[in-house]
Structure formats: structure tokens, C-alpha cells
Design a protein around this motif. Structure first.
Motif, mmCIF file in Angstrom:
data_model
loop_
_atom_site.group_PDB
_atom_site.id
_atom_site.type_symbol
_atom_site.label_atom_id
_atom_site.label_comp_id
_atom_site.label_asym_id
_atom_site.label_seq_id
_atom_site.Cartn_x
_atom_site.Cartn_y
_atom_site.Cartn_z
ATOM 1 N N LEU A 56 23.162 -44.188 -36.758
ATOM 2 C CA LEU A 56 22.082 -43.781 -35.351
ATOM 3 C C LEU A 56 20.754 -44.749 -35.837
ATOM 4 O O LEU A 56 19.636 -44.858 -35.098
ATOM 5 C CB LEU A 56 21.316 -42.623 -34.913
ATOM 6 N N VAL A 57 21.030 -44.866 -37.569
ATOM 7 C CA VAL A 57 19.691 -45.489 -37.758
ATOM 8 C C VAL A 57 19.680 -47.108 -38.923
ATOM 9 O O VAL A 57 20.906 -46.413 -39.659
ATOM 10 C CB VAL A 57 18.902 -44.319 -39.198
ATOM 11 N N GLY A 58 18.657 -47.286 -38.674
ATOM 12 C CA GLY A 58 18.995 -48.279 -39.741
ATOM 13 C C GLY A 58 20.608 -49.586 -38.809
ATOM 14 O O GLY A 58 20.739 -49.917 -37.921
ATOM 15 N N THR A 59 21.261 -50.157 -40.030
ATOM 16 C CA THR A 59 22.449 -50.811 -39.936
ATOM 17 C C THR A 59 23.797 -49.646 -40.607
ATOM 18 O O THR A 59 24.852 -50.309 -40.830
ATOM 19 C CB THR A 59 22.588 -52.114 -40.594
ATOM 20 N N ARG A 105 29.569 -49.318 -31.374
ATOM 21 C CA ARG A 105 28.105 -48.791 -30.683
ATOM 22 C C ARG A 105 26.834 -49.585 -31.971
ATOM 23 O O ARG A 105 26.300 -49.403 -31.725
ATOM 24 C CB ARG A 105 28.525 -47.404 -31.435
ATOM 25 N N LEU A 106 27.547 -49.704 -33.283
ATOM 26 C CA LEU A 106 26.467 -50.079 -34.194
ATOM 27 C C LEU A 106 26.468 -51.391 -33.604
ATOM 28 O O LEU A 106 25.411 -51.982 -33.539
ATOM 29 C CB LEU A 106 27.237 -50.702 -35.670
ATOM 30 N N ALA A 111 21.887 -55.058 -30.767
ATOM 31 C CA ALA A 111 21.307 -55.730 -30.050
ATOM 32 C C ALA A 111 20.481 -55.197 -29.221
ATOM 33 O O ALA A 111 18.939 -55.711 -28.851
ATOM 34 C CB ALA A 111 22.541 -55.909 -28.846
ATOM 35 N N THR A 112 20.644 -54.075 -28.709
ATOM 36 C CA THR A 112 19.339 -53.210 -27.940
ATOM 37 C C THR A 112 17.684 -53.613 -28.450
ATOM 38 O O THR A 112 17.150 -53.464 -28.145
ATOM 39 C CB THR A 112 19.660 -51.982 -27.844
ATOM 40 N N ALA A 113 17.763 -53.270 -30.571
ATOM 41 C CA ALA A 113 16.652 -53.373 -30.778
ATOM 42 C C ALA A 113 16.468 -54.520 -31.009
ATOM 43 O O ALA A 113 15.116 -54.398 -30.867
ATOM 44 C CB ALA A 113 17.268 -53.047 -32.179
ATOM 45 N N ASP A 145 40.733 -58.704 -31.797
ATOM 46 C CA ASP A 145 41.464 -57.208 -32.297
ATOM 47 C C ASP A 145 40.218 -56.817 -31.712
ATOM 48 O O ASP A 145 40.808 -55.373 -32.136
ATOM 49 C CB ASP A 145 41.565 -57.992 -33.947
ATOM 50 N N SER A 146 38.698 -56.940 -32.544
ATOM 51 C CA SER A 146 38.040 -55.649 -32.682
ATOM 52 C C SER A 146 37.285 -56.516 -32.595
ATOM 53 O O SER A 146 36.218 -57.460 -32.678
ATOM 54 C CB SER A 146 38.120 -55.491 -34.215
ATOM 55 N N PRO A 147 35.280 -55.751 -32.038
ATOM 56 C CA PRO A 147 34.341 -56.426 -32.294
ATOM 57 C C PRO A 147 33.729 -56.568 -33.546
ATOM 58 O O PRO A 147 34.443 -56.069 -34.500
ATOM 59 C CB PRO A 147 33.311 -55.116 -31.818
ATOM 60 N N CYS A 148 33.007 -57.860 -33.140
ATOM 61 C CA CYS A 148 32.830 -58.492 -34.859
ATOM 62 C C CYS A 148 31.138 -59.090 -34.705
ATOM 63 O O CYS A 148 30.754 -58.928 -33.609
ATOM 64 C CB CYS A 148 33.669 -59.690 -34.645
ATOM 65 N N LEU A 149 30.853 -58.482 -36.209
ATOM 66 C CA LEU A 149 28.819 -58.174 -35.853
ATOM 67 C C LEU A 149 28.814 -59.588 -37.754
ATOM 68 O O LEU A 149 29.986 -59.421 -38.594
ATOM 69 C CB LEU A 149 28.767 -56.882 -35.870
#
Length: 389
Positions: A56-59, A105-106, A111-113, A145-149
Motif C-alpha cells: 500500500l505504500v511506495g513501490t 495491484r502494485l 498508475a492511479t498515483a 503470462d503475467s502483468p509486466c511492470l
């Protein structure tokens, strides 16, 4: 408690806290556990607190990686696939996410921030986080396969030229040539592929501009941070969910021209704004510069030609403007060891057919730039502008 049970516990507490809008303090986590009929020890409660704060905080779990001063990029390709780049190519880390949902979720929270939408209807986002970090995220099913960041670290200060020489980006003695180009107020573009250090080098060079000059930056995402006392930074903006509020890079270039720039800088030329930049550089705005993606310095005229066509500028007109607007191309590469360096510097010339092409003036060498057939023209350009080589 097993890992699966522990994750179930974290999920249950997270859901309760989200519903109440409460921060994950130890007292609130303990209360949420009691509400579920679970009485657990202090160490378990603190473990849940830490897990929730990480989300929930930072990265989250990526925070230590981004805090490493050597890290330039953090890349997440799956819950157990977290990589970093410390200038030597990508390296796998020990950081792990509980599952793909945690990565999602991260990515969505970041993105929302940044004021961007990231969901099934809009499965990708490109944004700058409040601390200057550049973020890009892609969700399934686009990412298979998965979300990529992908996170690119935004450094709070520009490197000094001496630091780039020590790092091998600029060869020994190369600072004299770069200072001469700036003193002569030659217009230039820095070319190269993604991650070659174009923004880093441009920030450093802008820091060498005279303190009595005004620099106006126009960028899609504000990444340039020159060490200079008089910098105006303009940043583009995407449209909101209603399709309103769009501010494009070419809009910024036009506004910048009305702000009395001594140096007009376009962070990255990638579209129709190339016509506005070339027009500006043809109307007395000397010393303008920017970056452009290209495989080699010799490819830059063709790359700018392609971008100009997106704005309806025909080939002959583009080359006519280009010949008068730009003086040289500084090309960066990243070799197999991950080393970023200036590979070549070309000057621009116009042939009998009116088309612009590049001529090699200096090539990289471990002992300093080697002079090529375009060197006499580069030296003449610098000397005309008062930059001695």
C-alpha cells in the motif's frame, strides 16, 4: 503458518481495511484479525502489517531496488521474475511477489498515483510517478503470462561531464569537443536506442549552458533535470476519460517559442512536433537540441523524414528545413557489456539533389575521439560560433 495460509490471512485483512478505508497500523491489523476470530502472536501481526505496507505504500517490495543509486531500471515480468539494470545489463534479483495478482495491484496503484487508468478496458499505462520515476505497465491478456511492470529511475540531479568521462560514456578529452559545440551554439540531436543514455547526456550538456541563458524544455514525460539556474519545464498531458484536456508535445513546442528561449529543447522527437522544432531552429533559435530514436547517426535524416511525413511535410521541404536547422548528430550505443558510450558524431551536409545526409566527424576510441572526414567541417562550425577546438 504455511505460505498459502499466510497469504490468505493478508488477503482477508486487506479486504477488511479497504472496506473501512483504514491505514494498516498494528492496532488496526490486530483488530481485523480479532474480527475474524483469529488470535495470533505479535510477530504474526507485525508480519501482516509489513506485508500490507509493502503493497500500500511506495513501490512495495521494489522500494530497496529503486533506492540503490546504481540501479537505472527495475523490470518485473512475473511474480518471481524481478530484474534490475545497474549499467551492466539486466540482473535477476531475489525479490519476489506472492502472486501475479500482487504485481497487478502494485501496477494499478502506481498508475492511479500518476493519474492514469489501468484496468481490463485499458490494459497498459505509461506515466511519470510523483518522484520522477518513469512507469510502464501492461496487464493480461495483452501481457500473456503475467502483468509486466517497467520502472526507470528518475535521478534528482544531472551527472557532471567528468562523471560521464569516468563512467566511459565520454572518451578522454571528449569534453573539449562537447564544450566547443555548446559554446558555438550549434543545434544538435542525440540519437540512440532505448536505454542508451540519451536523456542522461542531454541533461549533462544542458548543465554546461551559460548561466545567463534561458532553457525551455518540452517533454512528453518530464525527465530532463539539467543543473542550471534558469530552466522552464513543460510536460505533455494525455486526455482524461472523457477525451478532454489533451496537450501534445507539438503544442508545448509552440508555447515554448513564445517564452523567449535561448535554448529550445525537445526531450524526445517522436512525431509531428519535428516540424515545429525545425521551423523554430530556422528562425533564429540557435543551440536548440533534443533526442531521437535511431539505430545509427546516418539513419537520423531518414528518421526525421518519416516523422515529418506524419505532419504532412513532404520530403523536399523537410530536408530543406533540416539542412538549415541542425548541425550535428551525437549517437549513443550500449554495447554487450551494458556500457553506454558516444559511438560517433556526424555533421549534416546537403547533396546536389537537396537531400541531407550525415558525414562521420568523430568516432569513439578508448583514448579519445578519432577524427574522420567530417572533422574539418565540425571544426569550422565550432570556430565560426566561437567554440575553439
Amino acid at each position: 503458518m504455511t505460505g498459502a495460509a499466510s497469504q490468505d490471512l493478508v488477503d482477508a485483512v486487506r479486504l477488511r481495511l479497504v472496506e473501512s478505508g483504514a491505514e494498516p497500523t498494528p492496532a488496526r491489523v490486530a483488530a481485523a484479525l480479532r474480527a475474524q476470530g483469529r488470535l495470533l502472536g505479535d510477530s504474526t501481526v507485525l508480519g501482516v502489517v509489513e506485508a500490507l505496507r509493502s503493497e500500500l505504500v511506495g513501490t512495495g517490495p521494489l522500494e530497496p531496488l529503486l533506492a540503490d543509486p546504481q540501479v537505472t531500471d527495475v523490470l518485473v515480468t512475473g511474480p518471481e521474475e524481478v530484474w534490475v539494470d545497474r549499467g551492466r545489463g539486466v540482473e535477476r534479483t531475489e525479490v519476489r511477489f506472492p502472486d501475479a495478482a500482487a504485481v497487478r495491484r502494485l501496477a494499478q496503484r502506481l498508475a492511479t498515483a500518476a493519474g492514469r487508468r489501468l484496468d481490463d478496458a485499458r490494459p497498459w499505462a505509461d506515466a511519470r510517478l510523483p518522484d520522477g520515476t518513469r512507469m510502464h505497465a501492461v496487464l493480461p491478456p495483452v501481457a500473456v503470462d503475467s502483468p509486466c511492470l517497467s520502472l526507470r529511475v528518475g535521478r534528482t540531479r544531472a551527472f557532471r561531464l567528468s562523471e560521464l568521462i569516468a563512467a566511459g560514456t565520454v572518451p578522454p578529452g571528449g569534453d573539449r569537443l562537447l564544450r566547443a559545440v555548446l559554446a558555438a551554439r550549434l543545434s544538435y540531436v542525440i540519437s540512440g536506442g532505448t536505454g542508451t543514455g540519451k536523456t542522461t547526456l542531454l541533461s549533462t550538456l544542458l548543465g554546461l549552458v551559460g548561466r545567463g541563458e534561458r532553457i525551455v524544455l518540452a517533454e512528453d514525460s518530464a525527465e530532463l533535470r539539467p543543473d542550471h539556474p534558469h530552466v522552464v519545464r513543460l510536460e505533455a498531458r494525455p486526455a482524461n476519460q472523457e477525451g478532454a484536456g489533451l496537450v501534445e508535445l507539438r503544442d508545448l513546442v509552440r508555447q515554448a517559442l513564445r517564452m523567449r528561449p535561448d535554448r529550445l529543447v525537445v526531450g524526445e522527437v517522436r512525431g509531428a512536433e519535428v516540424t515545429d522544432l525545425l521551423a523554430a531552429l530556422n528562425t533564429g533559435h540557435e543551440g536548440g537540441c533534443g533526442t531521437v530514436h535511431a539505430n545509427a547517426a546516418a539513419d537520423v535524416p531518414a528518421r526525421l523524414e518519416a516523422l515529418g511525413m506524419t505532419a504532412g511535410l513532404d520530403r523536399a521541404a523537410l530536408h530543406s528545413q533540416l539542412a538549415a536547422a541542425l548541425s550535428l548528430v551525437v549517437h549513443l550505443v550500449r554495447d554487450r557489456s551494458g556500457q553506454r558510450r558516444i559511438a560517433e558524431i556526424h555533421v549534416l551536409e546537403r547533396d546536389r539533389d537537396g537531400m541531407v545526409h550525415t558525414v562521420p566527424a568523430a568516432f569513439w576510441d578508448a583514448d579519445g575521439f578519432t577524427r574522420e572526414r567530417g572533422w574539418p567541417r565540425l571544426r569550422l562550425l565550432c570556430e565560426r560560433g566561437g567554440g575553439a577546438l
